[in-house]
Motif scaffolding. Structure first.
Motif, short mmCIF file in Angstrom:
data_model
loop_
_atom_site.label_atom_id
_atom_site.label_comp_id
_atom_site.label_asym_id
_atom_site.label_seq_id
_atom_site.Cartn_x
_atom_site.Cartn_y
_atom_site.Cartn_z
N UNK A 111 0.81 -1.21 0.00
CA UNK A 111 0.00 0.00 0.00
C UNK A 111 0.85 1.26 0.00
N UNK A 112 1.96 1.25 0.73
CA UNK A 112 2.82 2.43 0.78
C UNK A 112 3.37 2.75 -0.60
N UNK A 113 3.78 1.72 -1.34
CA UNK A 113 4.29 1.94 -2.70
C UNK A 113 3.19 2.53 -3.59
N UNK A 114 1.99 2.01 -3.46
CA UNK A 114 0.88 2.49 -4.27
C UNK A 114 0.52 3.93 -3.93
N UNK A 115 0.45 4.23 -2.65
CA UNK A 115 0.10 5.58 -2.21
C UNK A 115 1.13 6.59 -2.71
N UNK A 116 2.40 6.23 -2.64
CA UNK A 116 3.46 7.11 -3.15
C UNK A 116 3.33 7.31 -4.66
N UNK A 117 2.97 6.22 -5.37
CA UNK A 117 2.80 6.29 -6.82
C UNK A 117 1.61 7.18 -7.18
N UNK A 118 0.49 6.99 -6.52
CA UNK A 118 -0.70 7.80 -6.79
C UNK A 118 -0.42 9.28 -6.53
N UNK A 119 0.35 9.54 -5.48
CA UNK A 119 0.65 10.93 -5.15
C UNK A 119 1.46 11.61 -6.26
N UNK A 120 2.27 10.84 -6.98
CA UNK A 120 3.08 11.40 -8.06
C UNK A 120 2.27 11.67 -9.32
N UNK A 121 1.33 10.78 -9.63
CA UNK A 121 0.65 10.87 -10.93
C UNK A 121 -0.68 11.60 -10.88
N UNK A 122 -1.25 11.80 -9.69
CA UNK A 122 -2.57 12.42 -9.59
C UNK A 122 -2.48 13.80 -8.96
N UNK A 123 -3.21 14.75 -9.53
CA UNK A 123 -3.26 16.09 -8.96
C UNK A 123 -4.00 16.06 -7.63
N UNK A 124 -5.16 15.42 -7.63
CA UNK A 124 -5.92 15.25 -6.40
C UNK A 124 -5.96 13.76 -6.09
#
Length: 380
Positions: A111-124
């Motif tokens: 989950x931590x890897x995913x959350x970090x990834x989402x934070x990079x690619x998504x504005x919100x």
């Protein structure tokens, strides 16, 4: 104790499974591990659950299956448009990453890897929030003991960059010039839509959902009480919030253009066997062939084509609302009046989101204060 064994699945891949005794003494097994170490890791975690909770949960259920159960209740608690946006978020980002995971195989590190990834690619980034809601539901339904999202560190919230999605006074004058040249005669629907957005600051959904019976030519007003919304399909619903239901004044030029467009629309629609003068709830802007609501992207396409053709700054259709508010305030229109015109719940919202002060304005403030300082000194 546990024992580990190889086997070949239906596709011919060599995998591992673990045989073990459950807390009640019954034999069981767990299959599908790519390596022996992965099977050993799973069994260690299984033993921790037994030691900590007295039993381990052996229910086989995927994240997507839990999501489908959660969604049933969630859809009943929110508006259709909110549910639609949430389902799109799961479809595009969350389910491709987690959908096939067994709920008890989702780890904090995954989950931590995913959350970090989402934070990079998504504005919100709302993916962490909604993933957490599904995992909490899994705990409530007894499919797992703990929610691994509790151990995930949320990335630091990004500072919101100042938006440049509006025209200043000079850019706006050029925009109106090209709007007339490109669209007034060649595409009157595009001309009227962009003009109305710039002249009123109405939201895109409010413009696309506007009906002729809400336009009062005599009083020079528009009654905004509906907005085009999209869930599984397009429909007319209440505007964004209570202050959004409002009556706004329109200028004489806009009234004249609207009268002209009403006749133009009627003449064009007659060839498709529609009488827009008599149609109940006739939209101000509709498709020609079937007289239905226009796709949301139509409004953006009109302004994108115009600004690209003339090498202008890229401003979205929503940026015309931004422009409307900014230019009004810069020309000393009362902020409260602007806020009410835009349908905001507070003046703070208007100032925070839509009103911009350039460096020139800041110098004017400094110069004004300088005059006050010298006037006080001269009095002593």
């Amino acid at each position: 104790m546990a024992s580990y064994h190889k086997y070949n699945n239906k596709k011919g891949l060599t995998l591992w499974y673990v045989k073990y005794r459950k807390a009640d003494g019954k034999r069981s097994s767990k299959r599908g591990f790519k390596t022996k170490s992965a099977a050993q890791k799973w069994f260690r975690e299984y033993q921790v659950n037994v030691d900590h909770y007295g039993n381990a949960i052996d229910i086989s259920i995927t994240f997507e299956e839990v999501y489908n159960k959660w969604l049933i209740a969630y859809e009943k608690s929110v508006a259709d448009t909110t549910a639609h946006k949430t389902k799109q978020l799961f479809k595009n980002h969350i389910l491709p990453a987690l959908g096939n995971y067994q709920i008890n195989d989702i780890s904090v590190s995954t989950l931590q890897r995913l959350v970090n990834h989402w934070d990079k690619i998504l504005v919100k980034n709302d993916c962490q929030l909604y993933t957490n809601l599904v995992l909490k539901r899994a705990v409530q339904l007894g499919y797992t003991h703990t929610n691994p999202m509790d151990g995930v560190i949320k990335p630091k919230k990004k500072a919101r960059a100042a938006t440049d999605n509006f025209f200043n006074k000079e850019e706006f004058a050029a925009f109106l010039k090209y709007l007339k040249i490109d669209y007034e005669n060649k595409n009157p629907r595009a001309f009227m839509m962009l003009w109305l957005a710039a002249a009123t600051g109405m939201r895109r959904g409010e413009i696309l959902g506007l009906e002729w019976n809400c336009v009062d030519f005599n009083k020079k007003t528009i009654n905004i009480k509906r907005s085009l919304k999209r869930a599984a399909h397009a429909y007319l619903g209440a505007p964004k919030n209570r202050p959004s239901v409002r009556i706004i004044a329109i200028d004489a030029t806009t009234v004249r253009y609207l009268k002209r467009w009403k006749k133009q629309q009627h003449d064009m629609m007659r060839s498709f066997n529609f009488n827009t003068y008599r149609a109940k709830g006739q939209l101000v802007f509709s498709t020609y062939k079937n007289n239905k609501a226009l796709p949301e992207g139509t409004a953006d396409k009109y302004i994108n084509c115009l600004t690209s053709k003339h090498g202008m700054k890229h401003v979205t259709f929503h940026g015309l609302r931004h422009t409307h508010a900014t230019l009004l305030v810069e020309n000393n229109v009362n902020v409260k009046s602007v806020s009410e015109r835009l349908g905001h719940s507070s003046m703070e919202t208007t100032l925070r989101i839509y009103v911009n002060n350039d460096k020139k304005a800041n110098h004017e403030v400094a110069n004004t204060f300088e005059k006050l300082m010298f006037s006080k000194c001269s009095q002593k």
